[in-house]
Design an enzyme around this catalytic site. Structure first.
Site, PDB file in Angstrom:
ATOM      1  N   GLY A 119       0.778  -1.445  -0.128  1.00  0.00           N
ATOM      2  CA  GLY A 119      -0.073   0.086   0.144  1.00  0.00           C
ATOM      3  C   GLY A 119       0.855   1.289  -0.049  1.00  0.00           C
ATOM      4  N   ASN A 120       0.240   2.449   0.019  1.00  0.00           N
ATOM      5  CA  ASN A 120       1.057   3.721   0.116  1.00  0.00           C
ATOM      6  C   ASN A 120       0.225   4.551   1.098  1.00  0.00           C
ATOM      7  OD1 ASN A 120      -0.904   5.479  -1.309  1.00  0.00           O
ATOM      8  ND2 ASN A 120      -0.425   3.975  -2.783  1.00  0.00           N
ATOM      9  N   ARG A 121       1.051   5.667   1.332  1.00  0.00           N
ATOM     10  CA  ARG A 121       0.414   6.599   2.617  1.00  0.00           C
ATOM     11  C   ARG A 121      -0.250   7.612   1.846  1.00  0.00           C
ATOM     12  NH1 ARG A 121       5.496   8.682   5.065  1.00  0.00           N
ATOM     13  NH2 ARG A 121       4.165   9.879   6.213  1.00  0.00           N
TER      14      ARG A 121
END
Ligand code: C5P
Length: 235
Positions: free
Chosen positions: A29-31
């Site tokens: 995932g990412n932020r």
């Protein structure tokens, strides 16, 4: 100056990050918080557009209970790709604010991946995801249909040889979109924060049709950045 009007226009906004599953319990995932995309969607509705918001994984709560705004949730880049292609057919404006994972695990394991008894470090093969923005631009060129204005985003820090704006100019050319919003990222990453610094660059074609000359540079809240982006796209 009177506010821009988007009455009767259909706007598709993507927001948040994608989640790429590895097995039933793990993912890449990412932020991305989703804040910038949500602010863009709300601003477009505020100025009269019919908005379809496609939201991935977000920390922020998506806007709800707003007439003229429909919300669709997706998780993976593949789902986002399908949704964007489907919705773009009828859209006047597409704003790709989502942080799309460039890669996904090449193989999805149906069962949770177990540790092995030896000390070997596991390797996860990755596969590239399609570039949704570039694909939408390509389809528009091929079919002559699709959003009149396609807006991409870029987060750049710059490097030794290039300022962030120069890198964003290259990305604008490479992706072929009409507007490119550069988020200048440094030690204080823009992720999750309410403030941001953006440059809005227009392609040569967009400069002619939208009549915008100088790139817009703005330091402020994500709500202010959304106003600037939507008013450029609405010209
Ligand atoms: O190449 P880069 O990831 O920096 O480009 C960012 C822009 O491209 C964003 O508008 C993002 O939504 C879009 N993008 C995409 N599909 C990908 C990767 C990025 O549409 N696979």
């Amino acid at each position: 100056q009177s506010p821009p009007s988007l009455t009767g226009r259909r706007v598709v906004v993507t927001a948040g990050g994608t989640r790429e599953p590895l097995d039933p319990v793990r993912y890449l995932g990412n932020r991305s918080s989703g804040k910038q995309g949500f602010a863009l969607a709300e601003r477009a509705v505020h100025w009269g557009a019919q908005v379809h918001l496609i939201a991935g994984i977000t920390d922020a709560e998506p806007p709800s209970g707003i007439s003229n705004l429909t919300l669709e949730r997706i998780e993976t880049a593949a789902q986002l790709h399908e949704a964007v292609l489907r919705e773009s057919v009828h859209a006047d404006v597409l704003v790709m604010a989502a942080a799309v994972a460039d890669f996904r695990p090449a193989d999805y394991a149906q069962a949770k991946i177990k540790k092995t008894d030896d000390d070997a470090n596991p390797v996860i093969p990755l596969q590239r995801n399609p570039d949704i923005l570039a694909d939408t631009v390509r389809r528009r060129a091929g079919t002559g249909t699709g959003p009149k204005v396609i807006v991409g985003f870029a987060a750049e820090t710059g490097d030794d040889a290039h300022a962030p704006v120069a890198l964003a100019e290259q990305k604008l050319q490479r992706k072929g979109c009409d507007l490119l919003v550069l988020n200048q990222v440094g030690e204080n990453l823009v992720f999750g924060q309410d403030s941001t610094e953006v440059h809005i660059l227009a392609s040569e074609a967009a400069q002619r049709t939208l009549g915008s000359a100088e790139p817009v540079h703005l330091r402020g809240s994500k709500v202010e950045a959304a106003e600037a982006v939507v008013s450029q796209a609405a010209r």
